[in-house]
Scaffold this active site. Structure first.
Site, PDB file in Angstrom:
ATOM      1  N   ARG A 383      23.624 -48.426 -42.007  1.00 43.31           N
ATOM      2  CA  ARG A 383      22.537 -48.642 -42.821  1.00 43.31           C
ATOM      3  C   ARG A 383      22.414 -47.848 -43.942  1.00 43.31           C
ATOM      4  NH1 ARG A 383      16.136 -49.934 -42.075  1.00 43.31           N
ATOM      5  NH2 ARG A 383      16.044 -51.443 -43.879  1.00 43.31           N
ATOM      6  N   HIS A 384      22.097 -48.483 -45.024  1.00 42.81           N
ATOM      7  CA  HIS A 384      21.757 -47.636 -46.195  1.00 42.81           C
ATOM      8  C   HIS A 384      20.390 -46.634 -46.235  1.00 42.81           C
ATOM      9  CE1 HIS A 384      18.361 -50.110 -47.071  1.00 42.81           C
ATOM     10  NE2 HIS A 384      19.052 -51.282 -46.907  1.00 42.81           N
ATOM     11  N   HIS A 568      23.894 -52.991 -44.658  1.00 38.49           N
ATOM     12  CA  HIS A 568      22.764 -53.331 -44.202  1.00 38.49           C
ATOM     13  C   HIS A 568      22.212 -53.054 -42.605  1.00 38.49           C
ATOM     14  CE1 HIS A 568      22.269 -54.773 -48.489  1.00 38.49           C
ATOM     15  NE2 HIS A 568      23.634 -55.058 -48.208  1.00 38.49           N
TER      16      HIS A 568
END
Length: 641
Positions: A383-384, A568
């Site tokens: 995930r970012h 995401h």
């Protein structure tokens, strides 16, 4: 766990045992720790316990063990010297390990990776570990050109044992090497080492059900023992306090409700002793944490059995045939033969060989495809990092714009500048990451570097936060400018979560490259942005994510083994679940899972041979835990009457 006095009575007379994992090069690292104010004994213990990997790893260990009742006790560690294969033979053994577990389940041999034992377990104090490592290096250097090659191995099977035995005259030569190492260890480190006196062999299987014999024997006969092989002398150690304890892997987090309970964090290991009278009580066991050294009661359904060597520390290896630096490459050998064990792990989100303890490889040893099986392919999904609009609110732009529309930093967690600000990018719908978000990403990249993980291809969602995260991970990996990021719109999150009537106006790859991001401008998306619809159904999103993941893996099959996707929170589930042959969850359950995935949440799936079947495995890095803190204004806080 037993009282401290009982532990001393158990370990002082004991000389021998079994184990694996880390490395120590104190030197300058020790000087740095001493300059930071750490006591010498603690600094040495931290370096030895983390394999001398880095000052940061040692500091992390020290801070996590502040309440460890044994922190200042001068307990030695137990060491062992193994002979480990590499190259085509290593790949053959790794394949046997995997197939034997898939076909017949786990047997006793799987508790420790394939090896030839050269000496019994012996003790060494923290102060002498560096000298011990020098003794091994010196002995191997003396043996280059003298080591028998090829090493003749012969398959032997019985009703409950299968192994590859070294031909006796050659085994005597290996025992002579072990004896010379023992002499060198006494001279350089004042350490007593007892060379292994039994028949030298690689154990393939033992203590297995009798009805598995024929299947295991058939698999063992498929090992081509005459394949080329570079043999490495590898040094491992383990915590002497837990040599005879059962090793358990933490599956789920647990917050203590009473003073006598132990906090559990996924990724940690717990040691339990069946001989401890307080070790079991109606679903509860008494254990000690590897990560903290603390002890207490814990619910036994929150842990699962782990392999014996999952908590060993690697202290370096040396090739008998190559004069190059071996510590880095040897980690890959250690990782390669752990493949099958990791494939069977089901712990959610941990790194079962705590990356600070067991290092995967930095450089995969790639051999001629005509003589060796290809290494396993691994997909990492991440995930970012932390988002600006989440930290500073949906009106964050107003906090960093002056009257002329110029970007003005108003908080240390805001980046000094934003890419293409003057072009009035769509930051409302495509928020960047914070300074802390960039630091998070670099930390993950550095952890991947320290764990010696190899990334061959990088894909990311077109969201700016994902591009920035991927770029900073590559910086931490020291691969920025070397690896190029492929921006793939098909990796964008579920569009039902997008506010507004249209998708964000993502920054085009050429503009990102012009803004000094490491972007592959020649890449053509598998799913163009024009094919992604607003407010898509849940089934459509899952189908899109699954399809683009399969296409990424298919396209990359001939370009590299390990793929990193940076996207995401939902991607960790959507890109991996169906890949494993598992049915999709309901939308409600899916949302609940996604909510639990933090910034820089990281997972890994691994291909099982050439079957096309993928399985979730332990990632090569530790999880990253972080929490929010409120905005601090000293005037409001400190000047209140």
């Amino acid at each position: 766990m037993a009282a401290k006095e009982d532990l001393y009575s158990k370990i002082v007379p004991r000389r021998l045992r079994q184990n694996r994992a880390g490395s120590v090069k104190s030197g300058s690292n020790l000087d740095v720790l001493l300059s930071m104010g750490f006591p010498r004994a603690r600094a040495l213990k931290a370096l030895v316990s983390t394999g001398g990997r880095s000052v940061q790893a040692a500091c992390d260990w020290l801070f996590s063990h502040l309440d460890d009742p044994f922190l200042d006790d001068p307990l030695p560690r137990e060491f062992v010297l193994y002979l480990r294969p590499s190259g085509p033979l290593q790949n053959q053994l790794s394949h046997f390990w995997q197939q034997s577990r898939l076909t017949c389940g786990k047997n006793k041999a799987h508790n420790i990776f394939p090896h030839i034992t050269l000496c019994q377990f012996f003790m060494c104090s923290d102060q002498k570990v560096e000298s011990l490592c020098e003794a091994l290096q010196a002995t191997v250097q003396q043996w280059r050109g003298r080591f028998p090659s090829p090493l003749p191995l012969e398959l032997y099977t019985s009703s409950n044992f299968i192994g590859l035995f070294v031909e006796e005259t050659v085994a005597d030569v290996l025992k002579q090497f072990a004896a010379e190492f023992a002499a060198e260890a006494v001279q350089k480190a004042e350490v007593q080492v007892e060379p292994h006196k039994k028949q030298l062999h690689v154990t393939l299987a033992y203590n297995f059900p009798s009805d598995h014999l024929s299947s295991l024997e058939k698999l063992a006969k498929g090992i081509e023992v005459k394949l080329g092989c570079d043999w490495l002398a590898v040094l491992f150690s383990r915590d002497i306090r837990f040599a005879n304890y059962e090793t358990l892997r933490v599956l789920y987090p647990y917050t203590p409700h009473n003073d006598d309970e132990l906090e559990l964090v996924p990724g940690d290991f717990v040691f339990t002793s069946s001989s401890d009278p307080s070790s079991a009580s109606e679903g509860w066991v008494h254990g000690s944490s590897l990560a903290t050294g603390l002890s207490g009661l814990l619910p036994e359904n929150y842990v699962s059995p782990a392999d014996e060597c999952d908590t060993w520390v690697f202290h370096g290896s040396h090739s008998f045939f190559s004069c190059g630096p071996s510590d880095r490459t040897s980690k890959g050998l250690f990782e390669g033969l752990l493949d099958s064990r990791r494939s069977d792990s089901s712990s959610p989100g941990d790194t079962p060989s705590l990356s600070l303890i067991c290092h995967p490889m930095q450089q995969v040893l790639r051999f001629n495809a005509g003589h060796a099986r290809q290494p396993k392919r691994t997909l990492f999904v991440c995930r970012h990092g932390e988002r600006m609009d989440v930290v500073f609110g949906k009106h964050w732009l107003s906090l960093c714009s002056d009257s002329k529309g110029r970007y003005v930093r108003s908080n240390l967690n805001m980046p000094p500048s934003l890419p293409l600000w003057g072009a009035q990018r769509d930051y409302d719908m495509d928020a960047p990451i914070t300074v802390f978000g960039s630091s998070q990403a670099r930390l993950v990249g550095e952890a991947l570097l320290d764990s010696n993980a190899v990334i061959d291809l990088v894909y990311c969602s077109p969201s700016l936060r994902c591009v920035q995260t991927a770029h900073n991970i590559l910086r931490g990996l020291q691969q920025d400018g070397k690896l190029k990021i492929r921006v793939e719109p098909g990796l964008f999150e579920w569009t039902k979560w997008v506010s507004g009537a249209s998708l964000p106006a993502w920054i085009p790859p050429p503009d990102l490259a012009a803004a000094h991001f490491s972007i592959d401008t020649t890449y053509r998306p598998l799913i163009p942005a024009s094919k992604i619809t607003v407010s898509e159904s849940y089934d459509t999103y899952l189908s899109r994510s699954y399809q683009v993941t399969k296409d990424i893996l298919a396209d990359g099959k001939n370009s590299g083994n390990n793929v990193l996707i940076v996207a995401h929170a939902s991607s960790l589930e959507a890109c991996t679940r169906q890949l494993q042959g598992r049915s999709p969850q309901t939308a409600k359950d899916f949302i609940q899972v996604v909510r639990k995935i933090p910034y820089l949440g990281f997972c890994a799936v691994e291909e099982q041979g050439d079957t096309g079947v993928w399985q979730m495995v332990d990632p090569p890095i530790l999880p990253l835990t972080h929490g929010p803190n409120h905005t601090f204004d000293w005037r409001e806080t400190l000047l209140q009457e």
